[in-house]
Design an enzyme around this catalytic site. Sequence first.
Site, PDB file in Angstrom:
ATOM      1  N   GLU A 101      21.497  40.686  12.885  1.00 32.60           N
ATOM      2  CA  GLU A 101      22.770  40.189  12.395  1.00 32.60           C
ATOM      3  C   GLU A 101      23.284  41.065  11.258  1.00 32.60           C
ATOM      4  OE1 GLU A 101      22.683  35.817  12.008  1.00 32.60           O
ATOM      5  OE2 GLU A 101      23.202  36.300   9.946  1.00 32.60           O
ATOM      6  N   GLY A 107      15.843  38.646   9.100  1.00 32.53           N
ATOM      7  CA  GLY A 107      16.739  37.963   8.172  1.00 32.53           C
ATOM      8  C   GLY A 107      17.029  38.836   6.968  1.00 32.53           C
ATOM      9  N   ASN A 149      13.889  39.707   0.476  1.00 30.73           N
ATOM     10  CA  ASN A 149      12.757  40.513   0.072  1.00 30.73           C
ATOM     11  C   ASN A 149      11.711  40.696   1.184  1.00 30.73           C
ATOM     12  OD1 ASN A 149      11.184  41.905  -1.716  1.00 30.73           O
ATOM     13  ND2 ASN A 149      11.130  40.293  -3.264  1.00 30.73           N
TER      14      ASN A 149
HETATM   15  O1  0RQ Z   1      14.877  29.937  -5.655  1.00 30.45           O
HETATM   16  O2  0RQ Z   1      15.618  32.013  -6.723  1.00 30.45           O
HETATM   17  O3  0RQ Z   1      16.007  29.771  -7.805  1.00 30.45           O
HETATM   18  O4  0RQ Z   1      13.672  30.701  -7.608  1.00 30.45           O
HETATM   19  O5  0RQ Z   1      14.588  29.214  -2.727  1.00 30.45           O
HETATM   20  O6  0RQ Z   1      13.553  31.699  -1.999  1.00 30.45           O
HETATM   21  O7  0RQ Z   1      11.394  32.785  -1.535  1.00 30.45           O
HETATM   22  O8  0RQ Z   1      13.265  34.135  -2.648  1.00 30.45           O
HETATM   23  O9  0RQ Z   1      13.314  33.443  -0.203  1.00 30.45           O
HETATM   24  O10 0RQ Z   1      15.554  34.666  -0.517  1.00 30.45           O
HETATM   25  O11 0RQ Z   1      14.233  34.677   1.661  1.00 30.45           O
HETATM   26  O12 0RQ Z   1      15.411  32.628   0.880  1.00 30.45           O
HETATM   27  C1  0RQ Z   1      15.416  29.959   3.457  1.00 30.45           C
HETATM   28  C2  0RQ Z   1      16.832  30.180   1.443  1.00 30.45           C
HETATM   29  C3  0RQ Z   1      14.866  31.698   1.767  1.00 30.45           C
HETATM   30  C4  0RQ Z   1      16.883  31.996   3.214  1.00 30.45           C
HETATM   31  C5  0RQ Z   1      16.002  30.937   2.480  1.00 30.45           C
HETATM   32  C6  0RQ Z   1      13.589  28.559  -3.500  1.00 30.45           C
HETATM   33  C7  0RQ Z   1      12.938  29.688  -4.254  1.00 30.45           C
HETATM   34  C8  0RQ Z   1      14.136  30.552  -4.615  1.00 30.45           C
HETATM   35  C9  0RQ Z   1      14.871  31.592  -2.417  1.00 30.45           C
HETATM   36  P1  0RQ Z   1      15.056  30.667  -7.065  1.00 30.45           P
HETATM   37  P2  0RQ Z   1      12.836  33.089  -1.674  1.00 30.45           P
HETATM   38  P3  0RQ Z   1      14.670  33.979   0.455  1.00 30.45           P
HETATM   39  C10 0RQ Z   1      19.914  35.825   9.148  1.00 30.45           C
HETATM   40  C11 0RQ Z   1      19.018  34.660   8.983  1.00 30.45           C
HETATM   41  C12 0RQ Z   1      18.773  30.569   6.239  1.00 30.45           C
HETATM   42  C13 0RQ Z   1      19.643  31.602   6.900  1.00 30.45           C
HETATM   43  C14 0RQ Z   1      18.887  32.607   7.717  1.00 30.45           C
HETATM   44  C15 0RQ Z   1      18.016  31.358   4.007  1.00 30.45           C
HETATM   45  C16 0RQ Z   1      15.007  30.409  -3.379  1.00 30.45           C
HETATM   46  O13 0RQ Z   1      16.062  32.722   4.077  1.00 30.45           O
HETATM   47  O14 0RQ Z   1      19.056  31.041   3.472  1.00 30.45           O
HETATM   48  O15 0RQ Z   1      17.693  32.531   7.912  1.00 30.45           O
HETATM   49  N1  0RQ Z   1      17.800  31.162   5.339  1.00 30.45           N
HETATM   50  N2  0RQ Z   1      19.611  33.585   8.211  1.00 30.45           N
HETATM   51  O16 0RQ Z   1      12.241  29.214  -5.397  1.00 30.45           O
HETATM   52  C17 0RQ Z   1      12.419  24.326  -3.183  1.00 30.45           C
HETATM   53  C18 0RQ Z   1      11.094  24.968  -1.373  1.00 30.45           C
HETATM   54  C19 0RQ Z   1      11.523  26.306  -1.577  1.00 30.45           C
HETATM   55  C20 0RQ Z   1      12.430  26.550  -2.616  1.00 30.45           C
HETATM   56  C21 0RQ Z   1      11.988  28.420  -1.582  1.00 30.45           C
HETATM   57  N3  0RQ Z   1      10.240  24.654  -0.398  1.00 30.45           N
HETATM   58  N4  0RQ Z   1      11.571  24.014  -2.178  1.00 30.45           N
HETATM   59  N5  0RQ Z   1      12.890  25.567  -3.401  1.00 30.45           N
HETATM   60  N6  0RQ Z   1      12.682  27.879  -2.583  1.00 30.45           N
HETATM   61  N7  0RQ Z   1      11.267  27.474  -0.963  1.00 30.45           N
HETATM   62  C22 0RQ Z   1      20.792  36.185   7.963  1.00 30.45           C
HETATM   63  C23 0RQ Z   1      22.060  35.368   7.882  1.00 30.45           C
HETATM   64  O17 0RQ Z   1      22.188  34.350   8.449  1.00 30.45           O
HETATM   65  C24 0RQ Z   1      23.175  35.865   7.098  1.00 30.45           C
END
Ligand code: 0RQ
Length: 502
Positions: A292, A267, A270
Amino acid sequence: MDRIAHPGLRAKEMSAEDAAALIRPGHNVGMSGFTGAAYPKAVPVALAKQIGAAHAAGQDFRIGVWTGASTAPELDGELALVDGVDLRMPYQSDPETRKRINEGSMNYCDIHLSHVAPTVWQGFFGRLDTAVVEVAGIDEHGDLIPASSVGNNKTWLDIADQVILEVNEWHSLELLGMHDIYYGTELPPNRVPIPMTHPADRIGQTTLRVDPEKVVAVVRTNAPDRNSTLKPVDDISKQIAGHFLEFLEHQVKVGRIPKNLLPLQSGVGNIANAVLAGLDSGPFRNIYAYTEVIQDGMVDLLDSGTVAKASATAFSLSPPAAERMNERAAEYREKIILRPQEISNHPEVIRRLGVIACNGMVEADIYGNVNSTHVMGTRIMNGIGGSGDFARNSLISCFVSPSTAKGGDISVIVPMASHVDHTEHDVSAIATEWGLADLRGLSPKKRAKKIIDTCAHPDFRPALHEYFEWAQKVSKAQHTPHDLSKALGWHQRFLDEGTMHS
Ligand code: 0RQ
């Protein structure tokens, strides 16, 4: 050479403002762009101005915006700011767009990225009035040299009533030869197998076709892709990556996968970058990627030879990596293949190749159901993107996240996921900074124990065990025990008190 080598299309050159004026209220517009790569840079900005002016004059002007995936402030941001979007699909990550979706003023349809083109071909989103597609150039036959992403461009160009092209001189013309545009996809009952048995197979052509008659405007631009700078890899991401890489080493040792692994999908973000960085110092060589998005870490692995070849649909690079790509495109086109997203994410191909997938998540529950999209069950974050395409069909599907969010007030491991994108059946493993839980072959109750003890933050483990014990006491059935009156209580507590801690 002139980037617009076809005289007929050169004659259609005009300003972004004149081109944008060809888009009318109510139009569905298919824009290029995937993870901030090769989205149109000028026409959406001009269009947003025209929509803003129409609204100021009391006129209705909203459009449907279809893309490959996320774009950039110049597209999603500007159009959302003027309230110009009625329906947006598929994946987005723009703060202004997210705000409008969550306050209820913008419709959003979040579908698997591999499903977008077939769903559009079936007509579920209506007619595509206009395509606005950024390309690197137009050859003398009128064929289009694709730029830093392919996404749904083939489909938009094929089906749109009118086409606006942006020719962006920032892209290297030596990208020609990197792309593999496959024109053999059909809807049932005419579907045939995708003729790909290796991640580096080329099955299509290097250029995109367009009917010159349909092209109503060509706009010249010279502007870089969004290209956000990545944060340096933090300790938690390094720990998560370490667990994932150790797990892969073990899979090789026990003979489940070959020494050079199986094609990798990672994905964005970070943790994905930390996994890629970790691969370079690990024992694996001659790896293939069937993914992707190609981010900086993947380009480094191609440079070092750890990864032999990578297939994707788009780049998502930092400014220095994007410069490197433009300078050395002729070299990279031997190692990188960019495909339409219905092929880069095709379930049939992913299953056949035995992809190893690793994606981020918002939360997972004790039984292994994963939420990738919704905060507290209702607030959209980005969208499912390609995570479902890969999770459902990969040989090994791992979800990764820090064990807590919002300064430790949210546990990412919860009694019941507040929204489910990937069911327990599609999740092979879950990893946090505390460890990786391999869930394959485990019944729900065994999974619960393993996930709590391996992945949950120690501060939340006692409360998770307490819930699990309680659920077994009160649940009428013991296959997947729950107390439905308490299962979402942690989320409710966060909404009421700002913390999941009791
Ligand atoms: O928010 O920046 O406001 O603090 O979510 O979280 O830990 O930096 O992780 O950037 O990898 O994003 C699922 C959103 C994770 C992403 C998701 C809050 C956290 C932070 C980001 P802030 P991190 P990431 C191929 C694969 C779906 C699409 C996919 C995603 C922000 O991975 O969009 O996988 N995935 N595509 O604080 C409330 C929780 C939380 C939360 C994290 N449990 N409750 N907030 N956060 N966990 C690529 C493509 O498809 C293009």
